[in-house]
Scaffold this motif. Structure first.
Motif, mmCIF file in Angstrom:
data_model
loop_
_atom_site.group_PDB
_atom_site.id
_atom_site.type_symbol
_atom_site.label_atom_id
_atom_site.label_comp_id
_atom_site.label_asym_id
_atom_site.label_seq_id
_atom_site.Cartn_x
_atom_site.Cartn_y
_atom_site.Cartn_z
ATOM 1 N N GLU A 175 -1.358 -7.612 -2.755
ATOM 2 C CA GLU A 175 -0.784 -8.761 -3.446
ATOM 3 C C GLU A 175 -1.442 -10.033 -2.935
ATOM 4 N N SER B 267 3.228 -1.144 1.346
ATOM 5 C CA SER B 267 3.458 0.289 1.164
ATOM 6 C C SER B 267 4.949 0.494 0.948
ATOM 7 N N ARG C 108 -0.606 -1.108 -2.119
ATOM 8 C CA ARG C 108 -1.073 -2.066 -3.117
ATOM 9 C C ARG C 108 -1.388 -3.382 -2.433
ATOM 10 N N LYS D 225 -13.417 -3.136 -6.380
ATOM 11 C CA LYS D 225 -11.973 -3.361 -6.344
ATOM 12 C C LYS D 225 -11.641 -4.799 -5.979
ATOM 13 N N SER E 64 2.442 1.284 -8.959
ATOM 14 C CA SER E 64 1.763 0.061 -8.519
ATOM 15 C C SER E 64 1.010 0.264 -7.207
ATOM 16 N N TYR E 65 1.343 1.327 -6.486
ATOM 17 C CA TYR E 65 0.597 1.648 -5.262
ATOM 18 C C TYR E 65 -0.685 2.386 -5.678
ATOM 19 N N ASP E 66 -1.667 1.610 -6.086
ATOM 20 C CA ASP E 66 -2.848 2.149 -6.755
ATOM 21 C C ASP E 66 -4.057 2.322 -5.842
ATOM 22 N N LYS F 282 -9.308 -7.223 -8.219
ATOM 23 C CA LYS F 282 -8.104 -7.872 -7.670
ATOM 24 C C LYS F 282 -8.299 -9.375 -7.458
#
Length: 736
Positions: free
Chosen positions: A732, A660, A730, A644, A605-607, A648
């Protein structure tokens, strides 16, 4: 009667550029600060930070007398009480655990900008007798020192771009228009880059962000953070494939050349194109242009040093300059010959550097140059057991904001038995101290740039006497260090302080006395001839000394950099070590990391990959209490590419959560095409929201700390330098 306006000339010490200043003042008040047109190095150039000298001097939040933390809050105490209590606590804790290493010390970035700290601070550090020594070096430029030590024999022998004479300037992970040059002391970089272009040369920038420098360059290419090592390997691969290797005179004193071609053979431009994001044809084109230029420089800074392959990158950068004959020649990378020749003087004493004499207790990371990596600092305080750090000294540093995983470090500092900070502010780090010892600063101090003259693009020398006399009852940093060292040594010898004798002659001299000796024994001093021989610099060779500099308030020009190899090498037989053995195992890690099993496994998920950035009006965290330097639009934003942002579902100005492995922050979104897709950028040095700090202006422009996201486990294992570039994160959405 109105006081007379007077003029004072000095060097700005707020960044590496060493710009000359002309200060108009009346009594104890600064009226104006502008560039000194007669300074032979900066020639009238200054940046906005110069006015920060006035702001620091006048800052109401600046401490001037020792303070002690009590149950009622901070209280002022006398110098004698403060110094006695500091030494008593340090010694008692070392005695309690029967181990000097239970005390640690951290030296911040400003110490390198302060001749008093540089010349006299080591007295105190040595008196602690601890191996737990840390500095900002291992969150910044340690890979440069690592490569210099193993290739040239001295950790301070770092070649500098001859920017004024080059025709092709290849810049990786550096933004000199914001930094004013870094490990390349070069005031007015913008003008210097423009001069390259005006004479038909070319400037190429490789960076995950279209920086201020990239916008002025002839060409900018995005690169995936952390993949610079592949780009550099592919450049060298191309040099061999296209038969472009030509060392010239360097071939006579360079060892290991026969091994390089085989080492780079697996890294064709086609193979590295996908992981770097740079087309293969572009890599070949750059290699060809670089090799065929009459004078070229490959230069890499923070972005290539503070990553998982930082040391390999700096080694490969040196190799590119060597293989094309651009080391130690006009227009390439060269070695300055400063009047205070720190590399020369220390090398002659056998203090060229060290590596691996001891290791950290928890992770067994090796020391370099007598220091352990900052990435282990918190764990050495938090991990129970023999040798655990129980007390800490911080000097002119704010590691809570400037080292990885600042939240963890805060926790570690809170649990110490004793902490002392030598600092002029109650900041995010010093707020944890039990005692703060504030030195005089800036305009109250005499100054000579001991460090940055040996990183300068031209040889000059300049001494700046203090502008204002310090207030009664204040001490300079060197006086603090000397007093602490004397008390530590006297207690060790069980003698009164005034009876304690030292074999070190510098402990009986002021910084000016040490400086005068260094000038006299330097390459332009009358005593230096036995070490340096005859040099073509006219009358200064007959006796450059401190008195000479006092009589030249604008400074002295000592000429451009000159070829100096192999004489200036400190390696056996005075040979460049092109392929030091220590680098070779790390090439296997490159293969595994990019083309096999990842070294650092993370949650899928840390993309996104995180990088930092800086601004011309900032220098880490220590200029954020100057209103003129922090006012204006919010600079602490999250840069993200439109592609991006759309993916998102993010909007300009929206607040988002960035996570992180070690933590999270909430930050404002800035959508821009100046960032590579898949990459995020957050500036360094912010995060002034923590309770207890007493920076009134900084609190109004608090921002958030990128180092609440950076990972102390993510580093360059070869040198131990922290890896800030390419941290997996990532985004959120914040739930309302």
């Amino acid at each position: 009667m109105t006081p007379i306006m007077q003029t004072h000339f000095r060097t700005c010490n707020l960044c590496e550029a060493m710009c000359g200043l002309e200060i108009q003042y009346r009594e104890q008040e600064v009226i104006s600060i502008k560039g000194d047109q007669n300074d032979p190095f900066s020639r009238g150039h200054i940046c906005p930070k110069a006015l920060g000298l006035k702001d620091i001097y006048e800052d109401k939040d600046r401490l001037k007398h020792p303070i002690k933390k009590t149950e009622q809050g901070w209280v002022r105490i006398s110098w004698e009480e403060a110094l006695e209590e500091v030494v008593k606590n340090i010694k008692s804790i070392q005695a309690k655990y029967n181990d000097p290493n239970v005390v640690g010390i951290y030296l911040g970035n400003p110490t390198a900008h302060n001749s008093g700290s540089i010349l006299m601070g080591p007295q105190f550090t040595r008196s602690l007798k601890t191996k737990n020594r840390f500095s900002a070096t291992s969150v910044d430029q340690l890979p440069h020192h690592f490569a210099a030590f193993y290739m040239y024999g001295h950790q301070l022998l770092i070649p500098v771009p001859d920017i004024d004479h080059t025709h092709y300037f290849l810049i990786l992970g550096a933004n000199p228009l914001a930094s004013n040059g870094s490990l390349m002391t070069a005031p007015n970089v913008a003008e210097r880059l423009k001069n390259i272009q005006q004479k038909g040369g070319k400037v190429v920038v490789i960076d995950p962000r279209r920086t201020e420098t990239a916008r002025k360059a002839d060409e900018h290419l995005f690169i995936r953070p952390g993949s610079d090592v592949l780009f550099l390997l592919a450049l060298i691969h191309t040099l061999y494939q296209e038969k472009l290797v030509n060392l010239g005179r360097l071939a006579d004193f360079t060892e290991g050349l026969d091994r390089i071609e085989a080492l780079v053979r697996p890294y064709s431009p086609e193979k590295v194109s996908t992981p770097t994001g740079i087309p293969a044809e572009k890599i070949r084109e750059i290699a060809l242009e670089f090799a065929q230029s009459s004078a070229a420089v490959c230069y890499g800074r923070m972005g290539v040093s503070t990553q998982a392959f930082g040391s390999l990158c700096q080694w490969l950068i040196q190799l590119i300059n060597i293989l094309t004959g651009n080391l130690d020649r006009r227009g390439g990378v060269m070695f300055p010959l400063p009047a205070v020749d720190v590399p020369g003087l220390t090398g002659l004493r056998g203090s060229a550097g060290s590596h691996g004499r001891w290791t950290s207790r928890v992770r067994a990371l090796p020391e370099f140059g007598g220091e352990l990596p900052c990435s282990v600092m918190a764990e050495e305080m938090l991990t129970p057991g023999e040798g655990q750090i129980r007390a800490m000294v911080t000097v002119a540093g704010n590691p809570v904001l400037s080292t990885p995983n600042g939240t963890q470090l805060e926790k570690a500092l809170e649990g110490l038995e004793f902490m002392v900070s030598v600092d002029i502010y109650i900041n995010e780090t010093s707020r944890h101290a039990h005692i703060i010892l504030p030195p005089t600063t800036g305009l109250e101090n005499d100054h000579y740039d001991v460090i940055f003259h040996y990183l300068a693009v031209r040889n000059t020398a300049k001494y700046s006497p203090r502008l204002f006399e310090p207030e009664k009852g204040t001490l300079a940093d060197w006086q603090i260090f000397r007093a602490l060292a004397q008390k530590m040594n006297a207690l060790e010898a069980n003698q009164p302080t005034d009876k304690s004798k030292s074999k070190d002659p510098t402990q009986r001299l002021s910084p000016e006395g040490v400086l005068d000796l260094a000038l006299r024994f330097g390459p332009y001093g009358s005593k230096g001839s036995k070490f340096y021989g005859t040099l073509p610099f006219g009358e200064t060779k007959q006796g450059l000394k401190l008195q000479t500099l006092r009589q030249q308030p604008h400074g002295i020009d000592l000429g451009p950099m000159q070829p100096c190899l192999p004489q200036r090498l400190f390696t056996p037989k005075k040979k460049i070590q092109a392929v030091p053995e220590i680098f070779l195992p790390d090439l296997e890690r490159v293969q595994n990391y990019f083309f096999g099993e990842k070294v650092l496994s993370t949650d899928a998920s840390y993309d996104l990959l995180l990088i930092g950035r800086r601004h011309l009006r900032s220098n880490n965290s220590w200029m954020h209490n100057s209103l003129r330097l922090v006012k204006g639009p919010n600079r602490c934003t999250l840069m993200i590419h439109p592609e991006k942002a759309a993916e998102k579902n993010l909007a300009q100005g929206e607040m988002v959560k960035v996570c992180s492995r070690v933590g999270f922050i909430e930050i404002e979104v800035e959508i821009t095409e100046d960032i590579m897709p898949g990459v995020l950028s957050i500036p360094h040095g912010w995060g002034h929201h923590r309770p207890g700090i007493q920076w009134q202006i900084a609190r109004q422009f608090a921002g958030v700390s990128i180092n609440d996201l950076t990972d102390e486990q993510f580093l360059d294992p070869l040198s131990g330098n922290a890896a800030f570039s390419g941290v997996p994160v990532r985004i959120e959405k914040i739930k309302k």
